[in-house]
Design a protein around this motif. Structure first.
Motif, PDB file in Angstrom:
ATOM      1  N   ALA A   1    -153.252  39.211  73.129  1.00 56.03           N
ATOM      2  CA  ALA A   1    -152.365  39.561  74.242  1.00 56.03           C
ATOM      3  C   ALA A   1    -151.890  38.308  74.967  1.00 56.03           C
ATOM      4  N   GLU A   2    -152.786  37.312  75.103  1.00 53.86           N
ATOM      5  CA  GLU A   2    -152.401  36.049  75.738  1.00 53.86           C
ATOM      6  C   GLU A   2    -151.355  35.320  74.888  1.00 53.86           C
ATOM      7  N   ILE A   3    -151.568  35.312  73.572  1.00 56.15           N
ATOM      8  CA  ILE A   3    -150.585  34.693  72.673  1.00 56.15           C
ATOM      9  C   ILE A   3    -149.263  35.439  72.746  1.00 56.15           C
ATOM     10  N   GLU A   4    -149.350  36.776  72.813  1.00 56.01           N
ATOM     11  CA  GLU A   4    -148.147  37.602  72.891  1.00 56.01           C
ATOM     12  C   GLU A   4    -147.377  37.310  74.176  1.00 56.01           C
ATOM     13  N   ASN A   5    -148.096  37.102  75.275  1.00 53.68           N
ATOM     14  CA  ASN A   5    -147.434  36.767  76.539  1.00 53.68           C
ATOM     15  C   ASN A   5    -146.691  35.442  76.440  1.00 53.68           C
ATOM     16  N   ARG A   6    -147.333  34.453  75.783  1.00 57.47           N
ATOM     17  CA  ARG A   6    -146.655  33.161  75.583  1.00 57.47           C
ATOM     18  C   ARG A   6    -145.424  33.338  74.704  1.00 57.47           C
ATOM     19  N   ARG A   7    -145.566  34.167  73.665  1.00 56.28           N
ATOM     20  CA  ARG A   7    -144.432  34.417  72.767  1.00 56.28           C
ATOM     21  C   ARG A   7    -143.295  35.104  73.518  1.00 56.28           C
TER      22      ARG A   7
ATOM     23  N   THR B   1    -139.192  37.613  58.462  1.00 56.78           N
ATOM     24  CA  THR B   1    -140.371  38.417  58.779  1.00 56.78           C
ATOM     25  C   THR B   1    -141.309  38.540  57.588  1.00 56.78           C
ATOM     26  N   VAL B   2    -142.517  39.036  57.867  1.00 52.77           N
ATOM     27  CA  VAL B   2    -143.479  39.301  56.802  1.00 52.77           C
ATOM     28  C   VAL B   2    -142.917  40.387  55.899  1.00 52.77           C
TER      29      VAL B   2
ATOM     30  N   THR C   1    -145.891  40.425  64.785  1.00 50.97           N
ATOM     31  CA  THR C   1    -145.094  39.827  63.711  1.00 50.97           C
ATOM     32  C   THR C   1    -143.919  40.728  63.377  1.00 50.97           C
ATOM     33  N   LEU C   2    -144.182  42.038  63.296  1.00 51.94           N
ATOM     34  CA  LEU C   2    -143.125  42.982  62.969  1.00 51.94           C
ATOM     35  C   LEU C   2    -142.191  43.232  64.156  1.00 51.94           C
ATOM     36  N   SER C   3    -142.602  42.828  65.358  1.00 55.17           N
ATOM     37  CA  SER C   3    -141.779  43.088  66.539  1.00 55.17           C
ATOM     38  C   SER C   3    -140.457  42.336  66.489  1.00 55.17           C
ATOM     39  N   SER C   4    -140.383  41.261  65.717  1.00 56.75           N
ATOM     40  CA  SER C   4    -139.103  40.558  65.575  1.00 56.75           C
ATOM     41  C   SER C   4    -138.073  41.459  64.904  1.00 56.75           C
ATOM     42  N   ALA C   5    -138.566  42.415  64.089  1.00 58.58           N
ATOM     43  CA  ALA C   5    -137.661  43.409  63.504  1.00 58.58           C
ATOM     44  C   ALA C   5    -137.320  44.483  64.528  1.00 58.58           C
ATOM     45  N   VAL C   6    -138.313  44.909  65.292  1.00 57.48           N
ATOM     46  CA  VAL C   6    -138.107  45.970  66.285  1.00 57.48           C
ATOM     47  C   VAL C   6    -137.125  45.525  67.372  1.00 57.48           C
ATOM     48  N   GLU C   7    -137.165  44.238  67.744  1.00 52.32           N
ATOM     49  CA  GLU C   7    -136.355  43.729  68.844  1.00 52.32           C
ATOM     50  C   GLU C   7    -135.015  43.156  68.395  1.00 52.32           C
ATOM     51  N   ALA C   8    -134.719  43.243  67.106  1.00 49.55           N
ATOM     52  CA  ALA C   8    -133.501  42.632  66.573  1.00 49.55           C
ATOM     53  C   ALA C   8    -132.262  43.444  66.951  1.00 49.55           C
TER      54      ALA C   8
ATOM     55  N   ILE D   1    -142.579  51.668  62.487  1.00 52.60           N
ATOM     56  CA  ILE D   1    -142.561  50.711  63.597  1.00 52.60           C
ATOM     57  C   ILE D   1    -141.423  51.017  64.581  1.00 52.60           C
ATOM     58  N   HIS D   2    -140.785  52.188  64.408  1.00 52.60           N
ATOM     59  CA  HIS D   2    -139.737  52.674  65.312  1.00 52.60           C
ATOM     60  C   HIS D   2    -138.527  51.734  65.361  1.00 52.60           C
ATOM     61  N   ALA D   3    -138.124  51.260  64.189  1.00 55.80           N
ATOM     62  CA  ALA D   3    -136.952  50.372  64.106  1.00 55.80           C
ATOM     63  C   ALA D   3    -135.841  50.999  63.266  1.00 55.80           C
ATOM     64  N   GLN D   4    -135.925  52.305  63.031  1.00 58.56           N
ATOM     65  CA  GLN D   4    -134.998  52.960  62.111  1.00 58.56           C
ATOM     66  C   GLN D   4    -133.578  53.095  62.667  1.00 58.56           C
ATOM     67  N   ASP D   5    -133.405  52.952  63.985  1.00 59.69           N
ATOM     68  CA  ASP D   5    -132.078  53.125  64.580  1.00 59.69           C
ATOM     69  C   ASP D   5    -131.319  51.814  64.765  1.00 59.69           C
ATOM     70  N   ILE D   6    -131.930  50.699  64.384  1.00 59.21           N
ATOM     71  CA  ILE D   6    -131.257  49.395  64.496  1.00 59.21           C
ATOM     72  C   ILE D   6    -130.240  49.265  63.361  1.00 59.21           C
ATOM     73  N   PRO D   7    -129.022  48.783  63.636  1.00 55.07           N
ATOM     74  CA  PRO D   7    -128.019  48.616  62.571  1.00 55.07           C
ATOM     75  C   PRO D   7    -128.554  47.747  61.431  1.00 55.07           C
ATOM     76  N   VAL D   8    -128.174  48.116  60.212  1.00 53.13           N
ATOM     77  CA  VAL D   8    -128.689  47.426  59.019  1.00 53.13           C
ATOM     78  C   VAL D   8    -127.538  46.987  58.123  1.00 53.13           C
ATOM     79  N   VAL D   9    -127.645  45.770  57.611  1.00 51.64           N
ATOM     80  CA  VAL D   9    -126.770  45.284  56.541  1.00 51.64           C
ATOM     81  C   VAL D   9    -127.630  45.135  55.292  1.00 51.64           C
TER      82      VAL D   9
END
Length: 410
Positions: A175-181, A253-254, A271-278, A306-314
């Protein structure tokens, strides 16, 4: 190099995908540095609750262990701790399943502090239910109750408590690392740059594609590791891309995999959050893979998880130099070997990120020069003339950004 026997039970309901699944498991073994000395499979309607394989197959496995000097058996199928223990007792060597194998790979590949902590937590989360289950089975086998708990049950309780305490510690540190990120991400968000995440099945060529994009844009960012191996990339890499006067952040991403173990999904959430937040996902598909359609579905299933299914995809079909360039499941095709299709992919990314364009003439005072430096990363800005107290410029770009110059329009 450790010698292993790869074992698997082909359920009649899964016969169509079994061969490709076993082949993937073989590649996972190679990624972990194991040498497969023999493979053993059995077709059945169900998995034996005690030893996975039926009695005759277990004896065949025992003889294979003797004849090959194997040091480990890897089962494609998921095993309970009791199953693995019983098989191991009968054949004389350790037995693990596919999930344990993936965890071993992640442990071997982890480089950053965050990845190492995530791997440790995934291992503990995977092992905890087994430790609890093992303690319960030991008590039942003794007919034990509260009054006559033995050392075995007590030992499993201590192990489970130790696991839970360590998981709590790891969650706190992560959580501390996540806060820094998150602070780093907030700094990135202030640049107004949109985010693009490369996603895809492991070994689809995401890292190679990122390096090709860096090369195409003539940027000096350090290349990311690109190896022809499953799960070569664990830590998310990010690079700032400038193309045609537009900018965006590109994340590598991984790699995804079918039936990704739940502990890994939980532990690698950041790690997967970079996909979720894209703002945009680029789904990289290996067109040389005969099982490509199955892997496309596996990636889409993971996006749902990971609840990223609504993000636009190419979608982009990669490795056309060795694969099917006519594949109809993606319009864009690339090759990182001969560098084809990279500009077309970049054009498609810009088109998706910045669909609404606007152009205006602006007189920008010199005391607002900071706007010029900030917005030129996401807009095309051309200086027409320098005057005594400011400069005339033409700003072209997404309407949401060009609007920031509205009070200076001429």
């Amino acid at each position: 190099m450790k010698k292993v026997i790869l074992a698997g039970i082909c359920l009649r309901s899964q016969q169509k995908s079994f061969a490709s699944s076993m082949e993937e498991c073989e590649r996972l073994c190679e990624a972990c540095g194991y040498e497969i000395v023999e493979k053993l499979t059995q077709t059945s309607d169900s998995i034996d609750r005690n030893t996975a394989f039926r009695k005759g197959k277990i004896e065949e496995l025992r003889l294979l262990v003797e004849n090959t000097d194997a040091q480990l058996v890897v089962f494609f199928n998921s095993l309970t701790v009791q199953m693995a223990h019983r098989i191991s007792e009968q054949i004389g060597i350790n037995v693990i399943d596919r999930t344990s194998l993936i965890l071993d790979i992640f442990a071997y590949r982890a480089r950053s502090r965050q990845a190492k902590l995530q791997v440790e937590m995934a291992r503990l989360q995977y092992a905890l239910p087994k430790a609890v289950s093992e303690g319960g089975s030991e008590e039942r086998s003794r007919g034990g109750g509260v009054k006559n708990r033995g050392a075995g049950e007590m030992r499993s309780s201590v192990i489970a408590r130790t696991y839970r305490n360590r998981i709590a510690e790891l969650k706190k540190e992560l959580a501390e690392i996540e806060n820094r990120r998150n602070r780093d991400e907030r700094r990135r968000s202030k640049t107004l740059l949109k985010r693009v995440a490369l996603i895809g099945y492991t070994n689809a060529g995401k890292s190679s594609l990122m390096n090709s994009i860096l090369q195409e844009c003539a940027q000096n960012g350090n290349p990311v590791e690109a190896v022809d191996m499953l799960f070569a990339t664990l830590d998310t890499s990010v690079r700032s891309i400038q193309y045609r006067g537009y900018g965006f952040l590109l994340y590598d991403t991984v790699g995804f995999v079918s039936d990704l173990p739940d502990p890994l999904l939980k532990a690698f959430h950041s790690t997967l959050s970079s996909a979720v937040e894209a703002d945009l996902l680029v789904h990289v598909i290996d067109v040389s893979d005969p099982d490509g359609q199955h892997k496309i579905r596996a990636v889409e299933d993971t996006l749902q998880q990971i609840h990223a299914q609504d993000i636009p995809v190419v979608r982009v079909g990669n490795k056309v130099d060795i694969g099917d360039a006519s594949a109809d499941f993606c319009r864009l095709k690339t090759s990182c070997v001969n560098h084809t299709g990279i500009t077309q992919l970049l054009d498609a990314i810009i088109e998706k990120l910045y669909p609404e364009e606007e152009t205006c003439a602006v007189f920008l005072p010199y005391d607002k020069i900071g706007m010029f430096d900030e917005y030129r990363k996401v807009c095309a800005i051309t200086v027409q003339k320098h005057l005594e107290d400011g400069m005339k410029i033409i700003v072209s770009g997404p309407r949401e950004y060009v609007q920031a110059f509205r009070m200076y329009r001429i």
